[in-house]
Each structure stands twice: as structure tokens, then as C-alpha cells.
Design a protein around this motif. Structure first.
Motif, PDB file in Angstrom:
ATOM      1  N   ILE A 162       1.009  30.193  43.485  1.00 35.79           N
ATOM      2  CA  ILE A 162       0.637  28.791  43.215  1.00 35.79           C
ATOM      3  C   ILE A 162       1.671  28.061  42.366  1.00 35.79           C
ATOM      4  O   ILE A 162       1.720  26.831  42.364  1.00 35.79           O
ATOM      5  N   HIS A 163       2.535  28.826  41.648  1.00 35.33           N
ATOM      6  CA  HIS A 163       3.563  28.194  40.812  1.00 35.33           C
ATOM      7  C   HIS A 163       4.971  28.374  41.380  1.00 35.33           C
ATOM      8  O   HIS A 163       5.946  28.100  40.672  1.00 35.33           O
ATOM      9  N   LEU A 164       5.067  28.785  42.626  1.00 33.99           N
ATOM     10  CA  LEU A 164       6.384  29.088  43.200  1.00 33.99           C
ATOM     11  C   LEU A 164       7.297  27.861  43.196  1.00 33.99           C
ATOM     12  O   LEU A 164       6.942  26.803  43.693  1.00 33.99           O
ATOM     13  N   GLN A 165       8.479  28.042  42.631  1.00 29.15           N
ATOM     14  CA  GLN A 165       9.484  26.972  42.618  1.00 29.15           C
ATOM     15  C   GLN A 165      10.675  27.273  43.525  1.00 29.15           C
ATOM     16  O   GLN A 165      11.356  26.359  43.978  1.00 29.15           O
ATOM     17  N   LEU A 166      10.910  28.585  43.795  1.00 31.04           N
ATOM     18  CA  LEU A 166      12.067  28.926  44.616  1.00 31.04           C
ATOM     19  C   LEU A 166      11.964  30.361  45.128  1.00 31.04           C
ATOM     20  O   LEU A 166      11.620  31.280  44.384  1.00 31.04           O
ATOM     21  N   PHE A 167      12.277  30.523  46.409  1.00 23.71           N
ATOM     22  CA  PHE A 167      12.406  31.838  47.043  1.00 23.71           C
ATOM     23  C   PHE A 167      13.864  31.981  47.461  1.00 23.71           C
ATOM     24  O   PHE A 167      14.365  31.195  48.276  1.00 23.71           O
ATOM     25  N   VAL A 168      14.567  32.961  46.892  1.00 23.79           N
ATOM     26  CA  VAL A 168      15.980  33.178  47.198  1.00 23.79           C
ATOM     27  C   VAL A 168      16.122  34.426  48.059  1.00 23.79           C
ATOM     28  O   VAL A 168      15.711  35.520  47.642  1.00 23.79           O
ATOM     29  N   TYR A 169      16.687  34.253  49.243  1.00 23.80           N
ATOM     30  CA  TYR A 169      16.946  35.390  50.112  1.00 23.80           C
ATOM     31  C   TYR A 169      18.441  35.695  50.117  1.00 23.80           C
ATOM     32  O   TYR A 169      19.255  34.824  50.439  1.00 23.80           O
ATOM     33  N   VAL A 170      18.805  36.922  49.737  1.00 26.35           N
ATOM     34  CA  VAL A 170      20.204  37.332  49.736  1.00 26.35           C
ATOM     35  C   VAL A 170      20.507  37.981  51.081  1.00 26.35           C
ATOM     36  O   VAL A 170      20.046  39.083  51.377  1.00 26.35           O
ATOM     37  N   SER A 171      21.281  37.289  51.881  1.00 28.72           N
ATOM     38  CA  SER A 171      21.619  37.718  53.231  1.00 28.72           C
ATOM     39  C   SER A 171      23.015  38.335  53.229  1.00 28.72           C
ATOM     40  O   SER A 171      23.427  38.984  52.261  1.00 28.72           O
ATOM     41  N   THR A 172      23.777  38.128  54.279  1.00 30.05           N
ATOM     42  CA  THR A 172      25.169  38.571  54.361  1.00 30.05           C
ATOM     43  C   THR A 172      25.942  37.602  55.229  1.00 30.05           C
ATOM     44  O   THR A 172      25.395  37.039  56.190  1.00 30.05           O
ATOM     45  N   ALA A 173      27.201  37.399  54.897  1.00 28.97           N
ATOM     46  CA  ALA A 173      28.041  36.478  55.669  1.00 28.97           C
ATOM     47  C   ALA A 173      28.356  37.024  57.058  1.00 28.97           C
ATOM     48  O   ALA A 173      28.877  36.298  57.908  1.00 28.97           O
ATOM     49  N   TYR A 174      28.022  38.298  57.306  1.00 27.97           N
ATOM     50  CA  TYR A 174      28.368  38.938  58.581  1.00 27.97           C
ATOM     51  C   TYR A 174      27.177  39.078  59.519  1.00 27.97           C
ATOM     52  O   TYR A 174      27.223  39.892  60.443  1.00 27.97           O
ATOM     53  N   CYS A 175      26.119  38.302  59.310  1.00 30.37           N
ATOM     54  CA  CYS A 175      24.936  38.446  60.169  1.00 30.37           C
ATOM     55  C   CYS A 175      24.962  37.497  61.366  1.00 30.37           C
ATOM     56  O   CYS A 175      24.025  37.480  62.165  1.00 30.37           O
ATOM     57  N   HIS A 176      26.013  36.700  61.511  1.00 30.68           N
ATOM     58  CA  HIS A 176      26.185  35.842  62.693  1.00 30.68           C
ATOM     59  C   HIS A 176      27.587  36.097  63.259  1.00 30.68           C
ATOM     60  O   HIS A 176      28.454  35.219  63.225  1.00 30.68           O
ATOM     61  N   PRO A 177      27.831  37.302  63.776  1.00 32.96           N
ATOM     62  CA  PRO A 177      29.203  37.693  64.141  1.00 32.96           C
ATOM     63  C   PRO A 177      29.837  36.851  65.242  1.00 32.96           C
ATOM     64  O   PRO A 177      31.062  36.813  65.348  1.00 32.96           O
ATOM     65  N   LYS A 178      29.019  36.170  66.032  1.00 27.15           N
ATOM     66  CA  LYS A 178      29.586  35.320  67.092  1.00 27.15           C
ATOM     67  C   LYS A 178      30.208  34.051  66.524  1.00 27.15           C
ATOM     68  O   LYS A 178      31.045  33.417  67.162  1.00 27.15           O
ATOM     69  N   GLU A 179      29.787  33.682  65.318  1.00 29.04           N
ATOM     70  CA  GLU A 179      30.288  32.454  64.690  1.00 29.04           C
ATOM     71  C   GLU A 179      31.591  32.765  63.957  1.00 29.04           C
ATOM     72  O   GLU A 179      31.580  33.247  62.835  1.00 29.04           O
TER      73      GLU A 179
END
Length: 510
Positions: A162-179
Motif C-alpha cells: 500500500i506504500h509502494l513508491q518504486l519497484f526496481v528490476y535489475v536486468s541485463t544489457a544483453y537480454c535483447h541480443p538482436k538489438e
């Protein structure tokens, strides 16, 4: 040069009056974090505890090796990474701020009890979702459950806060290899993440493994594939109005400066290659050595995470939802320079203990030459040495080591034979927002030149010796003597082999 002591950035007295808005943005906040026992999570946890006032950090921990979550928490804080923190704060004060939550990202609904879910829903302001399997040879079902389903379940839980201000997801720069040019924006996943999760739940581990290549298509491995699916799930919640951010770091490497230069807790990425080459085990590699490596020291990544958090919280209507935490053109170095500098360090400056052979060898972009070199420099020596080890009454290990190296090469090949450009204008914008005090405390600039990078690599070898291999600084003189001996063994062996080759030729042609 021995980087074995904590280092905290010193703020000049004439800048002390300036505010630290990044730390202030987390004051009095309740934070929920996954992956706190991993490489990134440990460094992020340490930085928040050391720089932010009156925070509560709830970390998801699964019982492991007959240890409950409290015992695992105590084990985490035994790391030398936390020496600087413990000098500033008592252990009891630290444990008051960090609360372990029993759970497991890999199981349905995170394995969190109803009581803990209710408590988290009523107290948490910020979520950092970092947990993921970073192995490249896991089962497909493990990737889907831990990475993709775990992210979906974290989002479902966070949606109830109920007090959520931010959800941060740490991904990777290599998860869209076609780009080949990765923008700081979301991209649609190749298939529905929810359909993949459902398939993984319906099929057994082995059944799903048979479909692995069909699922991966052009993706190099299950890690990149499922991280791409994760971004798709986060994007769904983001578009539905949930306050989410996606942060994409490139290759994450040991600490550069703050708080313990050279510290790491794993052999992933370039660190493993430098150790293998430094021990004389890796003698040849197949790669396009002219391509550039994009990497980020973990402390720079953590500073980027905290800066992104501050910017999101302090700027209503903020449009920075995706940030590529990468070096891009800020600093570029080829794989050739990394390996050549690594060899120089391992031979002359920071050799490792008990090297099996004189550090050397070479990279090649010829597949045929790599197979030939690998056979003579890796396969044959491993069989010979394992035979000698067996005759001495010990368990042979070299063949197993080289099998692991081969798997690593298969992964390494993809990332060195391809190149990407990662746009990072948002990271530059964050850098320009800081005042002088914040710029020192949360540095996100990369190396100024190659010499600074070389000094960093040397520091990384010191860190690998001390924190991964258990080789304290006082063993360095002995290691230098041993590597000199191995140099003469190497030269004598080459001379003998050349003599033998000439003798064979003489028998044929004379």
C-alpha cells in the motif's frame, strides 16, 4: 600495490555543507530486496546501510545448508566487504536494520508465509529485485522458475504494497541480443512470458529441456532469454500504472573503489578468464579480439541504482523508466588489451600461487586453429597431468576443469564474436544532476584512460588472489619466484620440442 583494505571516498571539507540528496531520499524508508546474498545485492546492501539513515531492509533468504535465514544473514556479514561498515556501526545496530524473510524466488509465490506477506504489504516503500540465476548452463526450467516466474511473483506481491513508491528490476544489457543498438526503452518479448511459465509448470524438467532450442531460437542461452521475458512482465505492470524501473547493467566486474577495491565473490566473466590464464590452465581462446568489451564495476552499478532511485522518487512525472548502466563510448577497451594486460600482470606483477604453467598463450579468430591449439595446449596436458595425479594417489581434476572451461568458451565466444552499442543518455543525465559532494560519493564515471584501467585490472588480480583463491598478500614473493621457475621450464620445454621436431625432420629428409 595491494588492495586489501577498505576505502571510503573522502569528502573535502569545503564540500561538507552540500546535501546528500541520494541518501536523504532513502531516509526512513522500508526496503525489500531479493538477491542480497549475491554479488550485486551484497554491495548494494552495504552501501545503503553505510550511507543512509534510519532505513529498514528486509531481505529474502532461503534456508540453505542446514542454516536458517538468520544464520545465513550472519554469514553474509562475515564477508570482508562489510569491514568499513562495521567500523562505523556496531553489529547490533546493523542487525536491527536488516530483517531476513524466509522465502525462495524459485518456488511458487516466493515461499513467503502469509504473515510475512501481510507485513511486507503494509510496510514496504521500495523493492529491489535482483535475484536471478546467472549460470549459463542451468536447466531451462530453473531459468524460467527463478528468473521469469520469480519476477512475476515479486511484481504480484509488490502490487499489494500500500506504500509502494518504486519497484526496481535489475536486468541485463544483453537480454535483447538482436538489438545491435540498444535504446533506453522497453522492447516486446519474443513470446508471452506467461505462456512460457505455464509450459514450464506443466512439463517436467527433462521434458522442457527437450524444447530448449525451440524456445531459445536466436537467443544464446536461457539466462538472456528469460531475462528478456522478465522485462516483458515488468513492462506490463509499468504500463498498468505501477511505479517500475528497469536497469540494464552490462558485464559486472569487481569493485573499483568503494568500499573494498578488487573485492568479488565469484569467478564469472573476465575474472574467471584472468584466473584461468594466470594459473596457466587457459592457453588459447577463440574470439574476435578486436571487439570491445562493455563492463561495469559493481560499485559503479550500485551507485547507478541509488541515483536512479533518488531521481525517480524526487521527480514526480519522471520519464526515466529504463536506464542502461553501461560504459558504451565513455570507455572502450578491446578483449585483446584485456588479455594482454592480464598476462603481463600474471607474469610480472601479481602472479598466482602454484601456477601449473607459465601464463601465456594467445587468442585466435580462426576456429580451426583454436581446435588445434586447444587439443595440444588443453586436452593433452590435462590427460597427462591427471594421469600423474592419479599415480600419486589423488583424484584427477584437470579434465573436469577443462570441461568447465570449454563450456565457458562456448558462452564467451558468442559475446566476443558480436558487438553491441548501448545508449546511456539517461546515465549521463543522472551524472549531471549531482552536486560535487554526491559526485564523489556516488561516482558513476568510468576510467579516464587505459593506464587507469590497467591499474584496475591489477587490483582485480589482487582481489582474486585474496578473496577467491585464499592467497594472502604475504604469499606474493613466493608466487613470483615460482612463476620465474615456470618461465625457465616453459623455455626449456619449447627448446626440447623444437629439437625433437628438427630431429624428426632430419630423419625424413636427410
Amino acid at each position: 600495490m595491494q588492495m586489501s583494505s577498505p576505502w571510503i571516498p573522502d569528502i573535502p571539507s569545503h564540500l561538507e555543507h552540500l546535501p546528500d540528496r541520494i541518501a536523504s531520499s532513502l531516509k526512513d524508508k522500508h526496503i525489500f530486496m531479493t538477491g542480497a546474498s549475491g554479488f550485486i545485492g551484497k554491495v548494494l546492501l552495504e552501501k545503503i546501510l553505510r550511507t543512509c539513515e534510519n532505513v529498514k531492509i528486509y531481505i529474502l533468504l532461503r534456508p540453505k545448508k542446514n542454516k536458517n535465514s538468520r544464520e545465513r544473514l550472519e554469514e553474509i556479514f562475515q564477508s570482508p566487504l562489510y569491514e568499513a561498515l562495521k567500523k562505523e556501526q556496531s553489529e547490533s545496530a546493523i542487525f536491527e536494520k536488516v530483517i531476513p524473510i524466509n522465502g525462495d524466488v524459485a518456488v511458487p509465490d516466493l515461499g513467503i508465509s502469509a504473515e510475512d506477506r501481510q507485513m511486507l504489504s503494509e510496510t514496504i516503500h521500495i523493492v529491489y529485485h535482483i535475484a536471478a540465476t546467472v549460470r549459463f548452463d542451468d536447466y531451462m526450467q530453473t531459468y524460467v522458475f527463478l528468473n521469469t516466474r520469480g519476477t512475476r511473483d515479486m511484481l504480484n506481491l509488490s502490487k499489494q504494497m500500500i506504500h509502494l513508491q518504486l519497484f526496481v528490476y535489475v536486468s541485463t544489457a544483453y537480454c535483447h541480443p538482436k538489438e545491435k543498438v540498444l535504446e533506453e526503452k522497453t522492447y516486446p518479448p519474443p513470446v508471452s512470458p506467461h505462456n512460457v511459465i505455464e509450459k514450464a509448470e506443466l512439463l517436467s524438467k527433462n521434458e522442457l529441456e527437450l524444447l530448449k532450442q525451440e524456445l531459445l531460437q536466436d537467443f544464446p542461452n536461457g539466462y538472456a532469454y528469460t531475462k528478456c521475458l522478465c522485462e516483458g512482465v515488468v513492462t506490463e505492470y509499468m504500463e498498468a500504472g505501477m511505479p517500475c524501473m528497469i536497469l540494464r547493467p552490462s558485464i559486472i566486474i569487481p569493485i573499483w573503489k568503494d568500499p573494498l577495491p578488487g573485492w568479488t565473490d565469484n569467478i564469472n566473466g573476465p575474472t574467471g578468464l584472468l584466473i584461468g590464464a594466470g594459473k596457466g590452465i587457459i592457453r588459447t581462446m577463440y574470439c574476435d579480439y578486436s571487439t570491445c568489451a562493455d563492463f561495469l564495476p559493481v560499485d559503479v552499478l550500485v551507485n547507478g541504482v541509488l541515483l536512479s532511485t533518488w531521481n525517480f522518487l524526487s521527480n514526480p512525472g519522471n520519464t526515466m523508466r529504463v536506464i542502461n548502466l553501461t560504459a558504451n563510448k565513455d570507455f572502450q577497451i578491446t578483449w585483446y588489451d584485456i588479455i594482454e594486460n592480464g598476462k603481463d600482470i600474471a607474469r610480472n606483477k601479481v602472479p598466482l600461487n602454484n601456477v601449473l604453467w607459465y601464463p601465456g598463450g594467445a587468442m585466435t579468430n580462426s576456429k580451426l586453429w583454436f581446435f588445434i591449439s586447444s587439443f595440444f595446449f588443453h586436452t593433452i596436458p590435462s590427460y597427462i597431468l591427471d594421469t600423474l595425479i592419479s599415480l600419486g594417489g589423488y583424484e584427477p581434476v584437470l579434465k573436469r576443469v577443462h570441461n568447465r572451461i570449454k563450456k565457458g568458451f562456448d558462452i564467451f565466444e558468442y559475446y566476443t564474436k558480436n558487438s553491441w552499442s548501448f545508449k546511456n543518455e539517461n546515465l549521463h543525465a543522472l551524472r549531471n544532476m549531482m552536486n560535487e559532494k554526491e559526485a564523489i560519493r556516488y561516482e558513476i564515471a568510468m576510467f579516464r584512460d587505459l593506464d587507469e584501467a590497467k591499474a584496475y585490472f591489477e587490483m582485480c588480480i589482487h582481489g582474486a588472489r585474496q578473496y577467491l583463491l585464499g592467497e594472502p598478500p604475504e604469499t606474493l614473493p613466493g608466487a613470483k619466484r615460482h612463476v620465474r621457475i615456470m618461465y625457465y621450464v616453459h623455455v626449456i620445454t619449447q627448446v626440447l620440442l623444437l629439437g625433437f621436431f628438427l630431429w624428426v625432420l632430419s630423419k625424413f629428409f636427410l
